[in-house]
Design a protein around this motif. Structure first.
Motif, PDB file in Angstrom:
ATOM      1  N   ALA A  83       0.826  -1.202   0.000  1.00  0.00           N
ATOM      2  CA  ALA A  83       0.000   0.000   0.000  1.00  0.00           C
ATOM      3  C   ALA A  83       0.863   1.256   0.000  1.00  0.00           C
ATOM      4  N   GLU A  84       1.911   1.261   0.800  1.00  0.00           N
ATOM      5  CA  GLU A  84       2.771   2.439   0.876  1.00  0.00           C
ATOM      6  C   GLU A  84       3.491   2.683  -0.439  1.00  0.00           C
ATOM      7  N   LEU A  85       3.965   1.619  -1.079  1.00  0.00           N
ATOM      8  CA  LEU A  85       4.618   1.768  -2.380  1.00  0.00           C
ATOM      9  C   LEU A  85       3.632   2.270  -3.430  1.00  0.00           C
ATOM     10  N   ALA A  86       2.437   1.707  -3.426  1.00  0.00           N
ATOM     11  CA  ALA A  86       1.434   2.085  -4.418  1.00  0.00           C
ATOM     12  C   ALA A  86       0.987   3.532  -4.222  1.00  0.00           C
ATOM     13  N   MET A  87       0.783   3.945  -2.966  1.00  0.00           N
ATOM     14  CA  MET A  87       0.373   5.324  -2.715  1.00  0.00           C
ATOM     15  C   MET A  87       1.461   6.299  -3.125  1.00  0.00           C
ATOM     16  N   ARG A  88       2.720   5.956  -2.827  1.00  0.00           N
ATOM     17  CA  ARG A  88       3.837   6.811  -3.238  1.00  0.00           C
ATOM     18  C   ARG A  88       3.846   6.979  -4.755  1.00  0.00           C
ATOM     19  N   THR A  89       3.598   5.903  -5.459  1.00  0.00           N
ATOM     20  CA  THR A  89       3.584   5.959  -6.919  1.00  0.00           C
ATOM     21  C   THR A  89       2.413   6.794  -7.412  1.00  0.00           C
ATOM     22  N   ALA A  90       1.229   6.566  -6.846  1.00  0.00           N
ATOM     23  CA  ALA A  90       0.046   7.306  -7.267  1.00  0.00           C
ATOM     24  C   ALA A  90       0.198   8.802  -7.012  1.00  0.00           C
ATOM     25  N   GLU A  91       0.820   9.148  -5.916  1.00  0.00           N
ATOM     26  CA  GLU A  91       0.973  10.567  -5.583  1.00  0.00           C
ATOM     27  C   GLU A  91       1.975  11.279  -6.483  1.00  0.00           C
ATOM     28  N   SER A  92       2.714  10.519  -7.293  1.00  0.00           N
ATOM     29  CA  SER A  92       3.696  11.142  -8.186  1.00  0.00           C
ATOM     30  C   SER A  92       3.155  11.349  -9.599  1.00  0.00           C
ATOM     31  N   VAL A  93       1.883  11.001  -9.851  1.00  0.00           N
ATOM     32  CA  VAL A  93       1.369  11.134 -11.210  1.00  0.00           C
ATOM     33  C   VAL A  93       1.255  12.601 -11.586  1.00  0.00           C
ATOM     34  N   ASP A  94       1.407  12.864 -12.881  1.00  0.00           N
ATOM     35  CA  ASP A  94       1.165  14.204 -13.398  1.00  0.00           C
ATOM     36  C   ASP A  94      -0.318  14.299 -13.736  1.00  0.00           C
ATOM     37  N   VAL A  95      -0.996  15.333 -13.236  1.00  0.00           N
ATOM     38  CA  VAL A  95      -2.444  15.391 -13.403  1.00  0.00           C
ATOM     39  C   VAL A  95      -2.938  16.300 -14.534  1.00  0.00           C
ATOM     40  N   PRO A  96      -2.153  17.250 -15.088  1.00  0.00           N
ATOM     41  CA  PRO A  96      -2.702  18.032 -16.199  1.00  0.00           C
ATOM     42  C   PRO A  96      -3.145  17.137 -17.350  1.00  0.00           C
ATOM     43  N   GLY A  97      -4.379  17.344 -17.805  1.00  0.00           N
ATOM     44  CA  GLY A  97      -4.922  16.526 -18.875  1.00  0.00           C
ATOM     45  C   GLY A  97      -5.332  15.139 -18.444  1.00  0.00           C
ATOM     46  N   ARG A  98      -5.388  14.866 -17.135  1.00  0.00           N
ATOM     47  CA  ARG A  98      -5.725  13.531 -16.618  1.00  0.00           C
ATOM     48  C   ARG A  98      -6.918  13.641 -15.650  1.00  0.00           C
ATOM     49  N   PRO A  99      -8.099  13.937 -16.146  1.00  0.00           N
ATOM     50  CA  PRO A  99      -9.227  14.215 -15.239  1.00  0.00           C
ATOM     51  C   PRO A  99      -9.631  13.031 -14.371  1.00  0.00           C
ATOM     52  N   MET A 100      -9.595  11.809 -14.905  1.00  0.00           N
ATOM     53  CA  MET A 100     -10.019  10.666 -14.105  1.00  0.00           C
ATOM     54  C   MET A 100      -8.995  10.341 -13.023  1.00  0.00           C
ATOM     55  N   ALA A 101      -7.720  10.423 -13.369  1.00  0.00           N
ATOM     56  CA  ALA A 101      -6.681  10.187 -12.367  1.00  0.00           C
ATOM     57  C   ALA A 101      -6.738  11.253 -11.284  1.00  0.00           C
ATOM     58  N   ALA A 102      -6.889  12.506 -11.692  1.00  0.00           N
ATOM     59  CA  ALA A 102      -6.900  13.607 -10.733  1.00  0.00           C
ATOM     60  C   ALA A 102      -8.084  13.490  -9.785  1.00  0.00           C
ATOM     61  N   ALA A 103      -9.244  13.113 -10.308  1.00  0.00           N
ATOM     62  CA  ALA A 103     -10.436  13.000  -9.461  1.00  0.00           C
ATOM     63  C   ALA A 103     -10.246  11.937  -8.391  1.00  0.00           C
ATOM     64  N   ASN A 104      -9.658  10.811  -8.752  1.00  0.00           N
ATOM     65  CA  ASN A 104      -9.430   9.755  -7.768  1.00  0.00           C
ATOM     66  C   ASN A 104      -8.302  10.102  -6.812  1.00  0.00           C
ATOM     67  N   LEU A 105      -7.325  10.862  -7.282  1.00  0.00           N
ATOM     68  CA  LEU A 105      -6.236  11.274  -6.404  1.00  0.00           C
ATOM     69  C   LEU A 105      -6.719  12.275  -5.359  1.00  0.00           C
ATOM     70  N   ASP A 106      -7.770  13.012  -5.661  1.00  0.00           N
ATOM     71  CA  ASP A 106      -8.316  13.973  -4.702  1.00  0.00           C
ATOM     72  C   ASP A 106      -9.056  13.307  -3.553  1.00  0.00           C
ATOM     73  N   LEU A 107      -9.382  12.040  -3.695  1.00  0.00           N
ATOM     74  CA  LEU A 107     -10.108  11.347  -2.626  1.00  0.00           C
ATOM     75  C   LEU A 107      -9.174  11.055  -1.455  1.00  0.00           C
ATOM     76  N   PRO A 108      -9.690  11.063  -0.234  1.00  0.00           N
ATOM     77  CA  PRO A 108      -8.836  10.724   0.918  1.00  0.00           C
ATOM     78  C   PRO A 108      -8.410   9.262   0.859  1.00  0.00           C
ATOM     79  N   TRP A 109      -7.204   8.992   1.355  1.00  0.00           N
ATOM     80  CA  TRP A 109      -6.735   7.609   1.382  1.00  0.00           C
ATOM     81  C   TRP A 109      -7.471   6.828   2.469  1.00  0.00           C
ATOM     82  N   PRO A 110      -7.971   5.651   2.158  1.00  0.00           N
ATOM     83  CA  PRO A 110      -8.575   4.814   3.204  1.00  0.00           C
ATOM     84  C   PRO A 110      -7.534   4.418   4.252  1.00  0.00           C
ATOM     85  N   ASP A 111      -7.989   4.169   5.469  1.00  0.00           N
ATOM     86  CA  ASP A 111      -7.072   3.762   6.536  1.00  0.00           C
ATOM     87  C   ASP A 111      -6.563   2.336   6.336  1.00  0.00           C
TER      88      ASP A 111
END
Length: 285
Positions: A112-140
């Motif tokens: 989970a920690e590796l995956a979250m680190r990777t997800a948080e490094s995505v570039d969001v310009p022009g990526r509406p679906m990725a950006a929308a999901n990245l804006d959600l709070p991380w589950p515990d």
């Protein structure tokens, strides 16, 4: 095979379980969605991160779905449940699914920690679906954080894939026709995306006029080359977060994810691999 493609093979099935797992369908039914077809809950689960999105916004994000088919569900899905309710239900469904499949193996905190680190490094310009999901709070819970991170990364790749299709001059229906034309999946696999026989035939004729398919609708050399261009660009546009993670940590994440991948495939819940685009090429989003 590029690092981005190798890792996509790891994350796509885990993400896609949300559209096929019986536990998630059960949550959809509790909200009031018709679960005789997978599409009402599909549109609710996948769209909810965008908020109360309307027809045009969803058509833009989903690209290879017929606008008429989308209109059957959007914005009507929000009369059944709010986006907030849909987001909560999809997490409940994935929590049940992964716990049922993995039992005590479910809480892979390192993954989970590796995956979250990777997800948080995505570039969001022009990526509406990725950006929308990245804006959600991380589950515990680690397994849900892993699933959500994989969803961000999957949508990041999908957003880039749509850019690659546009760069190739392929509209939504042409994207599917050209995909079927190279033998990556039967045309019948895409019947659920709502294009009529007339629309499919017209798209095939447009591709033929460009020399991309022959009279039987089979890809020509030029058609195969164009699809290869789409796949290369998709991989390139998806590469940033995986390059940031690096080969060694990506290999570790893939290793830690194997229980999730194996458990999902063992159920047989997912349709044939080419429908999901798990193979040499990516099915149009």
């Amino acid at each position: 095979m590029s690092l981005a493609r190798r890792m996509w093979h790891q994350i796509e099935p885990v993400h896609a379980a949300v559209y096929f797992a019986p536990q998630v369908f059960d949550e959809a039914a509790k909200l009031g969605y018709d679960v005789e077809s997978r599409w009402p809950s599909y549109f609710a689960w996948r769209t909810a991160a965008l908020g109360r999105a309307g027809l045009h916004q969803v058509t833009a994000a989903y690209y290879s779905f017929s606008p008429a088919m989308i209109a059957e569900h959007v914005p009507g899905i929000w009369e059944t449940a709010t986006p907030e309710q849909a987001l909560e239900a999809r997490l409940r469904g994935m929590d049940r699914t992964l716990r049922d499949l993995l039992g005590e193996r479910v809480n892979q905190r390192e993954a989970a920690e590796l995956a979250m680190r990777t997800a948080e490094s995505v570039d969001v310009p022009g990526r509406p679906m990725a950006a929308a999901n990245l804006d959600l709070p991380w589950p515990d819970e680690p397994h849900l954080a892993l699933w959500q991170a994989y969803t961000v990364l999957r949508e990041h790749r999908g957003d880039g894939h749509l850019a690659a299709l546009q760069a190739a001059g392929l509209d939504g229906c042409e994207a599917l026709v050209s995909f079927a034309a190279i033998g990556a999946a039967p045309a019948a696999n895409f019947a659920g995306r709502g294009w009529s026989e007339q629309e499919w035939a017209a798209a095939r004729d447009r591709l033929a006029s460009r020399g991309l398919v022959d009279a039987e609708g089979v890809a020509t050399e030029a058609g195969r080359a164009l699809r290869e261009q789409v796949e290369r660009m998709t991989d390139q546009l998806a590469g940033g977060p995986w390059l940031a993670l690096g080969e060694e940590r990506a290999a570790r994440l893939a290793e830690l994810s194997l229980p999730f991948l194996g458990a999902i495939f063992e159920t047989g819940m997912l349709p044939m691999q080419s429908t999901l685009g798990i193979g040499t090429v990516q099915a149009p989003d």
